[in-house]
Structures are given as structure tokens and as C-alpha cells.
Design a protein around this motif. Structure first.
Motif, PDB file in Angstrom:
ATOM      1  N   TYR A   1    -119.919  50.868  40.685  1.00 27.24           N
ATOM      2  CA  TYR A   1    -118.820  49.846  41.034  1.00 27.24           C
ATOM      3  C   TYR A   1    -119.419  48.491  41.129  1.00 27.24           C
ATOM      4  CZ  TYR A   1    -114.624  47.522  42.562  1.00 27.24           C
ATOM      5  OH  TYR A   1    -113.527  46.834  42.943  1.00 27.24           O
ATOM      6  N   GLU A   2    -119.033  47.545  40.871  1.00 29.88           N
ATOM      7  CA  GLU A   2    -119.281  46.094  40.723  1.00 29.88           C
ATOM      8  C   GLU A   2    -118.198  45.195  40.812  1.00 29.88           C
ATOM      9  OE1 GLU A   2    -122.643  45.902  38.108  1.00 29.88           O
ATOM     10  OE2 GLU A   2    -121.376  44.609  36.674  1.00 29.88           O
ATOM     11  N   THR A   3    -118.230  43.900  41.141  1.00 32.17           N
ATOM     12  CA  THR A   3    -117.136  43.013  41.023  1.00 32.17           C
ATOM     13  C   THR A   3    -118.243  41.640  40.437  1.00 32.17           C
ATOM     14  OG1 THR A   3    -117.245  42.312  43.269  1.00 32.17           O
ATOM     15  CG2 THR A   3    -115.715  43.870  42.573  1.00 32.17           C
TER      16      THR A   3
ATOM     17  N   GLU B   1    -113.633  43.793  38.174  1.00 25.89           N
ATOM     18  CA  GLU B   1    -114.562  44.823  38.463  1.00 25.89           C
ATOM     19  C   GLU B   1    -115.088  45.633  37.334  1.00 25.89           C
ATOM     20  OE1 GLU B   1    -111.845  47.461  40.685  1.00 25.89           O
ATOM     21  OE2 GLU B   1    -110.984  48.495  38.687  1.00 25.89           O
ATOM     22  N   ALA B   2    -116.062  46.283  37.458  1.00 25.87           N
ATOM     23  CA  ALA B   2    -116.673  46.982  36.239  1.00 25.87           C
ATOM     24  C   ALA B   2    -117.495  48.267  36.772  1.00 25.87           C
ATOM     25  CB  ALA B   2    -117.677  46.001  35.566  1.00 25.87           C
ATOM     26  N   PHE B   3    -117.374  49.486  36.036  1.00 27.15           N
ATOM     27  CA  PHE B   3    -117.865  50.611  36.327  1.00 27.15           C
ATOM     28  C   PHE B   3    -118.422  51.540  35.087  1.00 27.15           C
ATOM     29  CE2 PHE B   3    -113.244  50.459  36.113  1.00 27.15           C
ATOM     30  CZ  PHE B   3    -112.954  51.508  35.086  1.00 27.15           C
ATOM     31  N   ASN B   4    -119.007  52.425  35.472  1.00 26.51           N
ATOM     32  CA  ASN B   4    -119.718  53.401  34.404  1.00 26.51           C
ATOM     33  C   ASN B   4    -118.719  53.991  33.381  1.00 26.51           C
ATOM     34  OD1 ASN B   4    -122.139  52.711  35.514  1.00 26.51           O
ATOM     35  ND2 ASN B   4    -122.236  54.948  36.663  1.00 26.51           N
ATOM     36  N   THR B   5    -118.819  54.079  31.948  1.00 24.47           N
ATOM     37  CA  THR B   5    -118.028  54.744  31.426  1.00 24.47           C
ATOM     38  C   THR B   5    -118.972  55.188  30.150  1.00 24.47           C
ATOM     39  OG1 THR B   5    -117.371  52.570  30.262  1.00 24.47           O
ATOM     40  CG2 THR B   5    -115.667  53.625  31.735  1.00 24.47           C
TER      41      THR B   5
ATOM     42  N   ARG C   1    -121.282  44.659  29.151  1.00 22.13           N
ATOM     43  CA  ARG C   1    -119.985  44.848  29.908  1.00 22.13           C
ATOM     44  C   ARG C   1    -119.045  44.365  29.073  1.00 22.13           C
ATOM     45  NH1 ARG C   1    -123.257  46.654  32.714  1.00 22.13           N
ATOM     46  NH2 ARG C   1    -124.089  46.401  34.842  1.00 22.13           N
ATOM     47  N   VAL C   2    -117.750  45.227  28.831  1.00 24.48           N
ATOM     48  CA  VAL C   2    -116.825  45.130  27.799  1.00 24.48           C
ATOM     49  C   VAL C   2    -115.442  45.507  28.180  1.00 24.48           C
ATOM     50  CG1 VAL C   2    -115.724  45.347  25.628  1.00 24.48           C
ATOM     51  CG2 VAL C   2    -118.472  45.135  25.633  1.00 24.48           C
TER      52      VAL C   2
ATOM     53  N   SER D   1    -117.420  49.423  31.630  1.00 18.76           N
ATOM     54  CA  SER D   1    -116.094  48.767  31.345  1.00 18.76           C
ATOM     55  C   SER D   1    -115.571  47.871  32.253  1.00 18.76           C
ATOM     56  CB  SER D   1    -115.065  50.002  30.978  1.00 18.76           C
ATOM     57  OG  SER D   1    -115.271  50.732  30.017  1.00 18.76           O
ATOM     58  N   ILE D   2    -114.925  46.710  31.810  1.00 24.17           N
ATOM     59  CA  ILE D   2    -114.340  45.693  32.726  1.00 24.17           C
ATOM     60  C   ILE D   2    -113.127  45.973  32.929  1.00 24.17           C
ATOM     61  CG2 ILE D   2    -113.728  43.291  32.801  1.00 24.17           C
ATOM     62  CD1 ILE D   2    -116.160  42.743  30.983  1.00 24.17           C
ATOM     63  N   ARG D   3    -112.566  45.952  34.057  1.00 22.60           N
ATOM     64  CA  ARG D   3    -111.011  46.077  34.504  1.00 22.60           C
ATOM     65  C   ARG D   3    -110.747  44.928  35.604  1.00 22.60           C
ATOM     66  NH1 ARG D   3    -111.526  48.498  30.284  1.00 22.60           N
ATOM     67  NH2 ARG D   3    -110.986  50.540  30.042  1.00 22.60           N
TER      68      ARG D   3
END
Length: 384
Positions: free
Chosen positions: A197-199, A208-212, A149-150, A234-236
Motif C-alpha cells: 500500500y502507498e499513497t 492510493e495504490a496497491f498490488n494487483t 501505476r494505472v 492499481s490506483i484507487r
């Protein structure tokens, strides 16, 4: 034969290209030519003491890379294939920062007949995160899951997206729209972007993070048959994913990327007040025990020789400068395709540029490159 300073070319004088030029120029081992089509950008890097060349077409690009020991490509991702092909013709080592999966596959094919190094994806993600992932995966007798995760995030978010532009908008959209490679239940698959999606909470801050797309680099091919699950997200800050899915899917801007880029660049301000958040974890069996290993880091911007570099500038430029150093000093292969997983994490963190990933400041100007390991090879210029 050629000895320091090694003649190199940097393609692109934008924020990242200028940061690369700054780091390498202060190191003292490289004779730098910076090529770009924008005269104003070239004037800015010329003040660092670099040579410059205005490049407007492929013929000028070929001329810029000819006679160079190595080329560092900081152009938009869609120029990666042409730049790599020009380097193969010129007999120059090639490094880039692309997150584009198709470009990386094309560069791998070019490398089969190259007599020099072709090494794409040398920034942060893809790039450093692949080095971390490979190091973690090697700590197990049997690897099960590798999660990476980044995020390049604003330190002071103030809009509904909780996001500011910190790098290429075109590259950002590419990551949000293109299919993502992953290993799922032992099979290499394409997973949809913006899904998964995950937190999670790290150091008291919720994310949160999701596929990129593109962040895994070549790790899926390397770990296929050796891992159960491998993925990158990716982390947002929370809320970003839902708004972006509205724009991409409900308003169908996925089909109109030029318009989406115009909207984002006119409505979302850029910022140099950013932070890089890195979290990677791996689980598997070691000596018949199920264990987990993790790596986390935060990287902030810094002032280098009175010039302020944002966190994304510093971390991206440091990645490509490090692998250039490692090739020059014989710590990596001297020809063919090199994936990030071939870079030893310890060697990267020990390097004068890579040390920023370990939370260490850059060394003083003209500090020597790391000399541990084999002696520097006798580098050859094209035709020598």
C-alpha cells in the motif's frame, strides 16, 4: 494472398468488443465478423455494418475463427486459452486483453509451434503500460527501479468504496485475488495482492495504490537480471483498499468469488463517466549519473461517430486495435509470441488508434493506417 480489407473476427460483443468493432469498422481496412452468444449484443454491433455469428460452444468458436486473418478476443479471461488454441489450429493471428497470468503463460507455450502471431495482454494494463515501462527502462545504461501505476476510476465517486464498475467484475476480482508477479531486489517473486500500500498526489488529487495481478504482463521475465525492482499497482481513491480487504480477507469472500461478484454487481453501479490515470517512473544510471524518467497521462471518454465510449472502453479498444495495425503493416514480428515490451512506444503513439494515449483525438473515419517503417507484408490466409 489477401489485401485490405483483412478478414478478422472479434470474439465478444460486450462493451469492449463493441468498441473494438466501432474503431476498426470506421478505419476501413478490416472485414469484421463479431461472434457472441447473446443475440441482443449481436444486433447492436450489426448496426455498425459488421457481420455477426452466434457462438455457443467450442465448435462454433472454431468455425468463427476459421478463414480469418486475425482474431481479437474480448471474451472473459477464462476463455483465452481455448480461443488462442482455436486460432493456432485455424492459422490466424491472435490478440487478447487478458490480465490472467496463467492464461498468458499457456498462450506463450502454444506460440512455440504457431505459424502466426499470438499476442495476449493488448489492452491498457496489461498492455499500454507495458509499452511505456519498456520504453522508460531502455533510457538507462543501468536500470534500477521501474514502477507502474494505472487506475480506471469514476470521475464522480459517491459511495464508501469511492469506486464504480467500469469493466469486467470477474476480471477485477481476479486482479484483487491472484498473486502478483514482481521483481524485488533482483529476484522474480510472487507478491500478495492488495498489499504494498502507498499513497501519492498527482495534479492535486490524492490517490492510493496497491498490488494487483497481471498488470506487468511479461515485463518481469524480460527485465529479470536487468533491474533491481519492477512492480505494478492499481490506483484507487483513498479508502478503497481497506474496504476491499475487509470483504476479501475478514469476510473470506476471496474464497467465494461468485458471491463477491454478485454483491459488487448488485450494490456498486457501473458508470461511463470515468477517467484513466497512468503514472510510470523509472530510475537508474545514465552516463554515471543517477536520473529518473517518468510518464503520466489522463484519458477521458469520447464520442465516436455519435456513440459515447467510456475512458476504459476507448483506452482498451485502442490498445488492441493499434497492435493489430502494427502487425498488419509489418512493424512487429509476423509469427510467435509477442510481448507488449516489443512494441515501440513511438510507433504506438503515431498510430491512428494509439494516438489517444498521447491526448490526441481519433482521426476521421477511413483515415489510413500509419505507413511509416517497412512495407506491408503479403499476408496469407490459412491454407493459401
Amino acid at each position: 494472398m489477401v489485401r485490405p480489407p483483412y478478414p478478422i473476427a472479434i470474439l465478444g460483443a460486450g462493451k469492449i468488443g463493441a468498441a473494438i468493432a466501432l474503431l476498426l469498422q470506421r478505419g476501413g481496412d478490416y472485414d469484421i465478423l463479431v461472434a457472441d452468444q447473446d443475440p441482443a449484443r449481436l444486433r447492436a454491433v450489426a448496426r455498425l455494418g459488421c457481420q455477426t455469428a452466434q457462438v455457443r460452444d467450442d465448435d462454433a468458436l472454431q468455425q468463427a475463427v476459421s478463414g480469418r486473418y486475425a482474431v481479437l478476443n474480448a471474451l472473459p479471461f477464462h476463455r483465452a486459452r481455448a480461443a488462442a488454441a482455436a486460432c493456432v489450429r485455424a492459422g490466424a493471428h491472435y490478440f487478447d486483453l487478458t490480465e490472467d497470468v496463467a492464461s498468458t503463460h499457456a498462450i506463450r507455450e502454444l506460440a512455440a509451434a504457431a505459424r502466426t502471431v499470438l499476442m495476449p495482454q493488448c489492452g491498457l494494463a496489461p498492455g499500454f503500460i507495458g509499452v511505456v515501462g519498456s520504453d522508460l527502462s531502455g533510457r538507462f545504461d543501468r536500470l534500477l527501479d521501474l514502477r507502474m501505476r494505472v487506475g480506471a476510476l469514476p470521475r464522480f465517486p459517491s459511495n464508501a468504496l469511492r469506486y464504480n464498475l467500469t469493466w469486467s467484475t470477474e476480471g477485477l476480482i481476479n486482479e484483487y485475488c491472484n498473486a502478483c508477479e514482481a521483481i524485488v531486489d533482483g529476484a522474480l517473486v510472487a507478491v500478495p495482492p492488495m498489499e504494498g500500500y502507498e499513497t501519492f498526489t498527482l495534479d492535486g488529487i490524492e490517490y492510493e495504490a496497491f498490488n494487483t495481478s497481471g498488470g506487468l504482463g511479461t515485463l518481469p521475465q524480460t527485465l529479470l537480471g536487468k533491474a533491481r525492482n519492477v512492480d505494478y499497482k492499481s490506483i484507487r481513491y483513498p479508502g478503497h483498499c481497506a474496504i476491499m480487504k475487509l470483504l476479501l480477507n475478514d469476510l473470506r469472500l476471496r474464497e467465494r468469488r461468485d458471491l463477491l461478484q454478485e454483491i459488487l454487481e448488485s450494490a456498486i453501479p457501473s458508470t461511463d463517466q470515468d477517467v484513466i490515470v497512468i503514472l510510470a517512473s523509472a530510475s537508474g544510471y545514465r552516463q554515471q549519473r543517477l536520473v529518473q524518467e517518468s510518464f503520466s497521462a489522463r484519458i477521458y471518454g469520447a464520442t465516436v461517430d455519435d456513440q459515447a465510449l467510456s475512458a476504459i472502453q476507448l483506452s482498451t479498444a485502442a490498445g488492441i486495435c493499434t497492435v493489430l495495425d502494427l502487425v498488419v503493416h509489418g512493424h512487429l514480428p509476423q509469427r510467435g509470441f509477442i510481448g507488449q515490451e516489443q512494441v515501440p512506444l513511438a510507433a504506438l503513439l503515431d498510430n491512428r488508434y494509439g494516438r489517444i494515449y498521447a491526448g490526441q483525438p481519433l482521426p476521421a473515419r477511413d483515415a489510413p493506417a500509419t505507413t511509416q517503417g517497412p512495407a506491408p507484408p503479403q499476408a496469407l490466409l490459412p491454407g493459401s
